[in-house]
Design a protein around this motif. Sequence first.
Motif, PDB file in Angstrom:
ATOM      1  N   THR A  43       0.857  -1.187   0.000  1.00 30.20           N
ATOM      2  CA  THR A  43       0.000   0.000   0.000  1.00 30.20           C
ATOM      3  C   THR A  43       0.890   1.233   0.000  1.00 30.20           C
ATOM      4  N   GLU A  44       0.667   2.095  -0.978  1.00 29.87           N
ATOM      5  CA  GLU A  44       1.474   3.305  -1.104  1.00 29.87           C
ATOM      6  C   GLU A  44       0.562   4.509  -0.870  1.00 29.87           C
ATOM      7  N   VAL A  45       0.934   5.331   0.095  1.00 24.24           N
ATOM      8  CA  VAL A  45       0.109   6.481   0.436  1.00 24.24           C
ATOM      9  C   VAL A  45       0.893   7.767   0.183  1.00 24.24           C
ATOM     10  N   VAL A  46       0.331   8.613  -0.653  1.00 23.37           N
ATOM     11  CA  VAL A  46       0.893   9.942  -0.878  1.00 23.37           C
ATOM     12  C   VAL A  46      -0.081  10.924  -0.249  1.00 23.37           C
ATOM     13  N   GLN A  47       0.435  11.768   0.628  1.00 21.91           N
ATOM     14  CA  GLN A  47      -0.432  12.680   1.357  1.00 21.91           C
ATOM     15  C   GLN A  47       0.082  14.102   1.224  1.00 21.91           C
ATOM     16  N   ASN A  48      -0.845  15.007   0.916  1.00 15.81           N
ATOM     17  CA  ASN A  48      -0.520  16.421   0.841  1.00 15.81           C
ATOM     18  C   ASN A  48      -1.621  17.151   1.600  1.00 15.81           C
ATOM     19  N   GLY A  49      -1.391  17.409   2.891  1.00 14.04           N
ATOM     20  CA  GLY A  49      -2.439  17.988   3.721  1.00 14.04           C
ATOM     21  C   GLY A  49      -3.607  17.028   3.814  1.00 14.04           C
ATOM     22  N   TRP A  54      -4.128   6.861  -2.558  1.00 17.23           N
ATOM     23  CA  TRP A  54      -3.972   5.605  -1.832  1.00 17.23           C
ATOM     24  C   TRP A  54      -3.929   4.502  -2.884  1.00 17.23           C
ATOM     25  N   THR A  55      -2.752   3.913  -3.097  1.00 16.86           N
ATOM     26  CA  THR A  55      -2.588   2.913  -4.150  1.00 16.86           C
ATOM     27  C   THR A  55      -2.242   1.564  -3.533  1.00 16.86           C
ATOM     28  N   GLN A  56      -2.929   0.524  -3.993  1.00 21.46           N
ATOM     29  CA  GLN A  56      -2.602  -0.833  -3.557  1.00 21.46           C
ATOM     30  C   GLN A  56      -2.013  -1.582  -4.739  1.00 21.46           C
ATOM     31  N   HIS A  57      -0.777  -2.076  -4.544  1.00 25.86           N
ATOM     32  CA  HIS A  57      -0.086  -2.845  -5.580  1.00 25.86           C
ATOM     33  C   HIS A  57      -0.245  -4.328  -5.244  1.00 25.86           C
ATOM     34  N   PHE A  58      -0.872  -5.081  -6.149  1.00 27.59           N
ATOM     35  CA  PHE A  58      -1.075  -6.509  -5.937  1.00 27.59           C
ATOM     36  C   PHE A  58       0.014  -7.284  -6.670  1.00 27.59           C
ATOM     37  N   PRO A  59       0.394  -8.459  -6.148  1.00 31.93           N
ATOM     38  CA  PRO A  59       1.359  -9.287  -6.878  1.00 31.93           C
ATOM     39  C   PRO A  59       0.825  -9.533  -8.287  1.00 31.93           C
ATOM     40  N   GLY A  60       1.716  -9.496  -9.270  1.00 33.87           N
ATOM     41  CA  GLY A  60       1.265  -9.711 -10.642  1.00 33.87           C
ATOM     42  C   GLY A  60       1.006  -8.406 -11.369  1.00 33.87           C
ATOM     43  N   GLY A  61       1.184  -7.280 -10.668  1.00 31.54           N
ATOM     44  CA  GLY A  61       1.148  -5.996 -11.358  1.00 31.54           C
ATOM     45  C   GLY A  61      -0.173  -5.246 -11.360  1.00 31.54           C
ATOM     46  N   ARG A  62      -1.240  -5.830 -10.783  1.00 28.50           N
ATOM     47  CA  ARG A  62      -2.519  -5.106 -10.735  1.00 28.50           C
ATOM     48  C   ARG A  62      -2.464  -4.051  -9.639  1.00 28.50           C
ATOM     49  N   THR A  63      -3.016  -2.873  -9.925  1.00 30.39           N
ATOM     50  CA  THR A  63      -3.070  -1.833  -8.890  1.00 30.39           C
ATOM     51  C   THR A  63      -4.479  -1.260  -8.801  1.00 30.39           C
TER      52      THR A  63
END
Length: 132
Positions: A43-49, A54-63
């Motif tokens: 899970t990759e979270v980019v926050q600006n204020g 909120w991105t979830q990277h699944f094995p096999g390349g699906r996001t």
Amino acid sequence: PKGTMAFAGKYEFEGDENYDAFVQKIGLPSDKAEMGRNCKIVTEVVQNGNDFTWTQHFPGGRTTTNSFTVGKEADMETMGGKKFKATVQMEDGKLVADFPNYRHTAEISGGKLVEISTSSGVVYKRTSKKIA
């Protein structure tokens, strides 16, 4: 608000509780349920204020990516791929969103990302450790 920037980072799935009971309760098809079991989701979270991506990277390349601003309605997608509208709120340092058939909260606790989804009394908890 305190801890506003606390969410930013990359987190890797570490463990969960009650997965099977929860996916049954929300009616996730068994093939999707199998894919998600003990899945090393990052899970990759980019926050600006108050703005989040909120991105979830699944094995096999699906996001799956959900972008939202706290307190404003946004277009979201469930783990089953359904599209819906939700307003994410910040309550006591937790992000809270009502998905179509469950309530989802996310918080940073002890340096880990802890996500809790509740559906008709079934509580699914997923913990991810920070990797970046």
